[in-house]
Design a protein around this motif. Structure first.
Motif, PDB file in Angstrom:
ATOM      1  N   GLY A 584     -26.725 -18.905  -3.775  1.00  9.97           N
ATOM      2  CA  GLY A 584     -28.053 -19.208  -4.263  1.00  9.97           C
ATOM      3  C   GLY A 584     -28.443 -20.661  -4.178  1.00  9.97           C
ATOM      4  O   GLY A 584     -29.518 -21.059  -4.672  1.00  9.97           O
ATOM      5  N   GLU A 587     -31.888 -21.208  -2.452  1.00  9.25           N
ATOM      6  CA  GLU A 587     -33.078 -20.966  -3.271  1.00  9.25           C
ATOM      7  C   GLU A 587     -33.287 -22.097  -4.266  1.00  9.25           C
ATOM      8  O   GLU A 587     -34.420 -22.559  -4.471  1.00  9.25           O
ATOM      9  CB  GLU A 587     -32.944 -19.637  -4.014  1.00  9.25           C
ATOM     10  CG  GLU A 587     -34.164 -19.320  -4.854  1.00  9.25           C
ATOM     11  CD  GLU A 587     -34.045 -17.979  -5.583  1.00  9.25           C
ATOM     12  OE1 GLU A 587     -34.869 -17.727  -6.487  1.00  9.25           O
ATOM     13  OE2 GLU A 587     -33.116 -17.203  -5.248  1.00  9.25           O
ATOM     14  N   ARG A 591     -36.618 -24.466  -4.473  1.00 15.25           N
ATOM     15  CA  ARG A 591     -37.411 -24.563  -5.707  1.00 15.25           C
ATOM     16  C   ARG A 591     -37.541 -26.018  -6.143  1.00 15.25           C
ATOM     17  O   ARG A 591     -38.587 -26.437  -6.655  1.00 15.25           O
ATOM     18  CB  ARG A 591     -36.778 -23.716  -6.807  1.00 15.25           C
ATOM     19  CG  ARG A 591     -36.922 -22.220  -6.573  1.00 15.25           C
ATOM     20  CD  ARG A 591     -36.477 -21.400  -7.767  1.00 15.25           C
ATOM     21  NE  ARG A 591     -36.612 -19.968  -7.509  1.00 15.25           N
ATOM     22  CZ  ARG A 591     -37.749 -19.287  -7.612  1.00 15.25           C
ATOM     23  NH1 ARG A 591     -38.851 -19.924  -8.007  1.00 15.25           N
ATOM     24  NH2 ARG A 591     -37.793 -18.000  -7.357  1.00 15.25           N
ATOM     25  N   LEU A 607     -40.404 -19.639   0.189  1.00 21.78           N
ATOM     26  CA  LEU A 607     -40.157 -18.865  -1.033  1.00 21.78           C
ATOM     27  C   LEU A 607     -41.081 -17.651  -1.113  1.00 21.78           C
ATOM     28  O   LEU A 607     -40.652 -16.558  -1.504  1.00 21.78           O
ATOM     29  CB  LEU A 607     -40.349 -19.763  -2.255  1.00 21.78           C
ATOM     30  CG  LEU A 607     -39.269 -20.842  -2.459  1.00 21.78           C
ATOM     31  CD1 LEU A 607     -39.715 -21.837  -3.529  1.00 21.78           C
ATOM     32  CD2 LEU A 607     -37.929 -20.207  -2.845  1.00 21.78           C
ATOM     33  N   ARG A 610     -40.084 -14.926   1.473  1.00 18.91           N
ATOM     34  CA  ARG A 610     -38.895 -14.171   1.057  1.00 18.91           C
ATOM     35  C   ARG A 610     -39.113 -13.440  -0.266  1.00 18.91           C
ATOM     36  O   ARG A 610     -38.179 -12.866  -0.809  1.00 18.91           O
ATOM     37  CB  ARG A 610     -37.706 -15.126   0.916  1.00 18.91           C
ATOM     38  CG  ARG A 610     -37.354 -15.877   2.186  1.00 18.91           C
ATOM     39  CD  ARG A 610     -36.525 -15.051   3.116  1.00 18.91           C
ATOM     40  NE  ARG A 610     -36.177 -15.791   4.326  1.00 18.91           N
ATOM     41  CZ  ARG A 610     -35.335 -15.364   5.250  1.00 18.91           C
ATOM     42  NH1 ARG A 610     -34.760 -14.190   5.091  1.00 18.91           N
ATOM     43  NH2 ARG A 610     -35.095 -16.078   6.325  1.00 18.91           N
ATOM     44  N   GLU A 611     -40.330 -13.509  -0.775  1.00 17.97           N
ATOM     45  CA  GLU A 611     -40.685 -12.865  -2.049  1.00 17.97           C
ATOM     46  C   GLU A 611     -39.829 -13.380  -3.199  1.00 17.97           C
ATOM     47  O   GLU A 611     -39.469 -12.642  -4.120  1.00 17.97           O
ATOM     48  CB  GLU A 611     -40.583 -11.339  -1.936  1.00 17.97           C
ATOM     49  CG  GLU A 611     -41.552 -10.759  -0.911  1.00 17.97           C
ATOM     50  CD  GLU A 611     -41.504  -9.240  -0.869  1.00 17.97           C
ATOM     51  OE1 GLU A 611     -40.569  -8.655  -1.453  1.00 17.97           O
ATOM     52  OE2 GLU A 611     -42.416  -8.642  -0.262  1.00 17.97           O
ATOM     53  N   LEU A 612     -39.489 -14.665  -3.124  1.00 22.52           N
ATOM     54  CA  LEU A 612     -38.762 -15.310  -4.209  1.00 22.52           C
ATOM     55  C   LEU A 612     -39.709 -16.043  -5.153  1.00 22.52           C
ATOM     56  O   LEU A 612     -39.276 -16.582  -6.179  1.00 22.52           O
ATOM     57  CB  LEU A 612     -37.745 -16.308  -3.636  1.00 22.52           C
ATOM     58  CG  LEU A 612     -36.650 -15.698  -2.762  1.00 22.52           C
ATOM     59  CD1 LEU A 612     -35.803 -16.799  -2.121  1.00 22.52           C
ATOM     60  CD2 LEU A 612     -35.769 -14.756  -3.583  1.00 22.52           C
TER      61      LEU A 612
END
Length: 710
Positions: A584, A587, A591, A607, A610-612
């Motif tokens: 992770g 990510e 962020r 983000l 990737r639907e994050l």
């Protein structure tokens, strides 16, 4: 062969690549147009010489002609071939026409590729590439004037122009062609003969076939490879043969064969397994004969003055098991007669004999980097395709044709057995991976399953196979599904040897770990273009480890994204970090970049893609950044210019509001937004669709709408 190794497992759906698939002409034209535009602008700002048309010709050469198609890799052989062969063959300089200097333009292109972080980091340093240009620059004018180096189209265009024909006038050119066909045109017959000879013998560069890259492979350290080479049965046997020959050599017959008594002794010494009972000639001991021929072709032993001697210069090779193994492997391509040749005048060779080297190369390349073990029925039937494409079959009975194929299959098994003994291939039995049941070798167009990796679906290939293969295709699938079959794979030694051969002919063969010392931008660019996710994770981890301090390494990587001027490429590079960093970390890194004034648009786009990150969790300002980023990337993907205008018009009435909103955003690429504003102003205020991009030095319009002249 049924391998078309197209490995487009990129991290973004589309971006500014430095290699395009063969046949992907629209994508190449868009990428080429963008690259040329940026180069011309960059060169103008620095006062560097550049000819826009010649740059296009240079990129065409790397994309359409060379075996690997890497636009950012310019080795000395590419420089020489471009300046002394490709441009003289393809580029027409009409009388009185001013054309920029090709060596100077190439120097500018090379400088731009390095400055823009687009040069392949595995290639030469900029200074070495520039030196390669200097080495052949003086020969360029003479090469361009040498009529024997011209292509056929250029020959007739230049002949027409020299006789006062306006080659840009289609009707005038047609009248000239008709006069030439009637024998009314004076031309240089000797030069035309040379042009045709090059064309017919395949020496014209336009006939070179593009090969697609392979998946990255993993190899153990040299010490481990050397240990495995030491265990090879063939290595032990050829060493034993050389030792048996000794310092003084051994007598041979008048035909160069071992005497029967010596041959019987050697069968026992080497453990070849040949049956010696009742044998009157060493020619009837096939396994021993193969080993002796193997050693001769590998230049380990030689026949001179009626004796078989060890080659003194081969002692260092014999002392190094890995070098000895690699030499034995390369020698396999010279063993056609020993492996599949007719044993006597009563026998005939199979189809494999005539295409031995080509089939062996294809088989090994098919197995190389394959993520699954290859079932023998699939390999066999894909080789049958090569026979059907290369041989003319008469109207004989199916039984006769089947016998021909079976004969060739037996010979192929002999070759594979030799590679197994060497340790290049290993065989096992088991069930074929279901993916092989989903690949249609008949060309019938069965739909592949949605979850099949796209690179593997294309790797197995289905193109150009006659429709009469359908019965064989059904039989192959039934054979695969019925039960355990023989499965083949390259060993790590075999992978090493095939990789060396691929690199020797200019093909791309990535090796996990080879990028540990390249720049951050070079690393991320290659991972985005050519590496599958697992290999990318391993390569990225090794690169970070080589730098010692993880946080410092991550700063280098994000800085490489920050300084990448091509937004779609920067997006793909950032996507690599998102996906390839472990646990992770990717990510969390992205962020953290939401607040970065330069990288925020790219991080937010990654983000959300990737639907994050959900739209509800984004601020209005962030929504505008993502909108602006998507429009800027759209402009790049279609190559800018008229392509971007057409794309904006295609969006309909919403495009005007979207562009206005993007221009109001805080996106950091102000130059890109200004270009977007200009494009939108032209596109959204023009009713008629404008024609495609025109190059001022072009001479004919190609399919893409960009002007070309060859």
């Amino acid at each position: 062969m049924a391998r078309q190794a197209v490995l487009r497992t990129g991290w973004a759906g589309g971006f500014m690549r430095m290699r395009f698939e063969a046949g992907a002409e629209e994508e190449f034209e868009a990428g080429c147009g963008l690259l040329v535009d940026r180069l011309v602008r960059w060169a103008g700002e620095r006062g560097l010489p550049v000819d826009e048309f010649l740059v296009e010709a240079m990129l065409d050469y790397r994309h359409r002609v060379t075996v690997d198609g890497r636009l950012g890799l310019w080795e000395p052989r590419h420089v020489k071939e471009l300046l002394l062969s490709w441009l003289p063959e393809q580029v027409t300089e009409l009388p009185g026409e001013e054309r920029g200097d090709a060596p100077d333009t190439l120097r500018t292109l090379l400088r731009f590729l390095h400055a823009a972080q687009l040069a392949d980091p595995r290639g030469p340093a900029l200074g070495d590439s520039l030196a390669a240009v200097d080495a052949v620059a003086e020969e360029y004018p003479a090469a361009m004037a040498d009529r024997t180096r011209w292509g056929l189209a250029k020959f007739w265009a230049m002949t027409a122009a020299e006789q006062g024909v306006d080659v840009l006038d289609g009707a005038a050119l047609q009248r000239f062609a008709e006069r030439a066909q009637r024998g009314e045109v004076v031309y240089d017959q000797q030069a035309l003969d040379a042009v045709m000879e090059r064309r017919l013998t395949g020496r014209a560069l336009a006939g070179v076939v593009r090969a697609e890259p392979h998946l990255p492979v993993v190899l153990p350290p040299d010490g481990e490879l050397r240990r495995r080479a030491e265990e090879s049965a063939v290595v032990a046997q050829v060493r034993g043969l050389v030792e048996w020959v000794g310092r003084d050599g051994r007598a041979v017959t008048a035909t160069g064969r071992l005497r029967i008594a010596d041959a019987r002794e050697l069968v026992d010494v080497l453990g070849t397994g040949d049956q010696v009972e009742g044998v009157r000639s060493s020619a009837d001991l096939p396994r021993l004969g193969l080993l002796v021929e193997w050693a001769r072709k590998a230049r380990l032993v030689r026949v001179a003055k009626g004796r078989l001697y060890a080659v003194a210069k081969a002692r260092p090779v014999l002392a190094d098991p890995l070098q000895l193994w690699l030499r034995a492997f390369d020698t396999c391509f010279e063993l056609r007669q020993a492996l599949v040749g007719a044993r006597s005048g009563w026998h005939v060779e199979s189809m494999l004999f005539d295409v031995y080297e080509e089939v062996l190369e294809d088989v090994l390349n098919t197995l190389y980097s394959l993520p699954y073990t290859m079932p023998w029925p699939h390999l066999r039937d894909s080789v049958h395709q090569a026979y059907r494409a290369g041989f003319r079959f008469d109207d004989g009975a199916d039984l006769q044709h089947r016998m021909w194929f079976e004969h060739a299959d037996r010979d192929l098994r002999v070759v594979l057995d030799a590679l197994v003994d060497l340790g290049a291939i290993e065989c096992d039995r088991g069930m074929a991976d279901p993916v092989f049941l989903d690949v249609d070798l008949s060309g019938g167009g069965d739909e592949l399953p949605a979850d099949m990796p796209p690179e593997f679906a294309e790797l197995l290939g289905t193109a150009g196979v006659p429709g009469d293969m359908a019965p064989q295709e059904r039989a192959r699938r039934e054979e695969l599904a019925a039960g355990p079959v023989e499965l083949l794979r390259l060993t790590e030694l075999g992978t090493l040897a095939v990789r060396q051969r691929l690199l020797a002919v200019g093909r791309d063969a990535p090796l996990v770990g080879e990028l540990a010392q390249v720049s951050a931008a070079g690393l991320l660019g290659l991972l985005a273009e050519d590496y599958d996710p697992d290999a990318a994770r391993a390569e990225l981890a090794g690169w970070i480890f080589a730098r010692g301090e993880r946080d410092a390494a991550l700063r280098q990587l994000t800085e490489a994204v920050r300084t990448m001027a091509f937004r779609t490429r920067a997006q793909a590079m950032l996507d690599v970090l998102l996906t390839a960093l472990p646990d992770g970390d990717g990510e969390r890194l992205l962020r953290a970049l939401r607040g970065d004034p330069v990288l925020a648009p790219l991080a937010l786009s990654a983000l959300t893609h990737r639907e994050l990150l959900s739209p509800e969790d984004m601020t209005d300002a962030e929504h505008l950044l993502v909108l602006a980023e998507s429009l800027l990337q759209l402009v790049e993907l279609v190559g800018g210019g008229d392509g971007a205008e057409e794309a904006l018009r295609a969006q309909g009435p919403e495009a005007r509001d979207a562009v206005a909103a993007a221009l109001d955003s805080a996106h950091p690429d102000r130059a890109g937004l200004e270009e977007l504003r200009r494009l939108a102003a032209r596109a959204l205020h023009t009713q008629a669709v404008r024609p495609g991009r025109g190059r001022k030095h072009g001479r004919r319009v190609g399919r893409s709408g960009r002007k070309r002249r060859r």
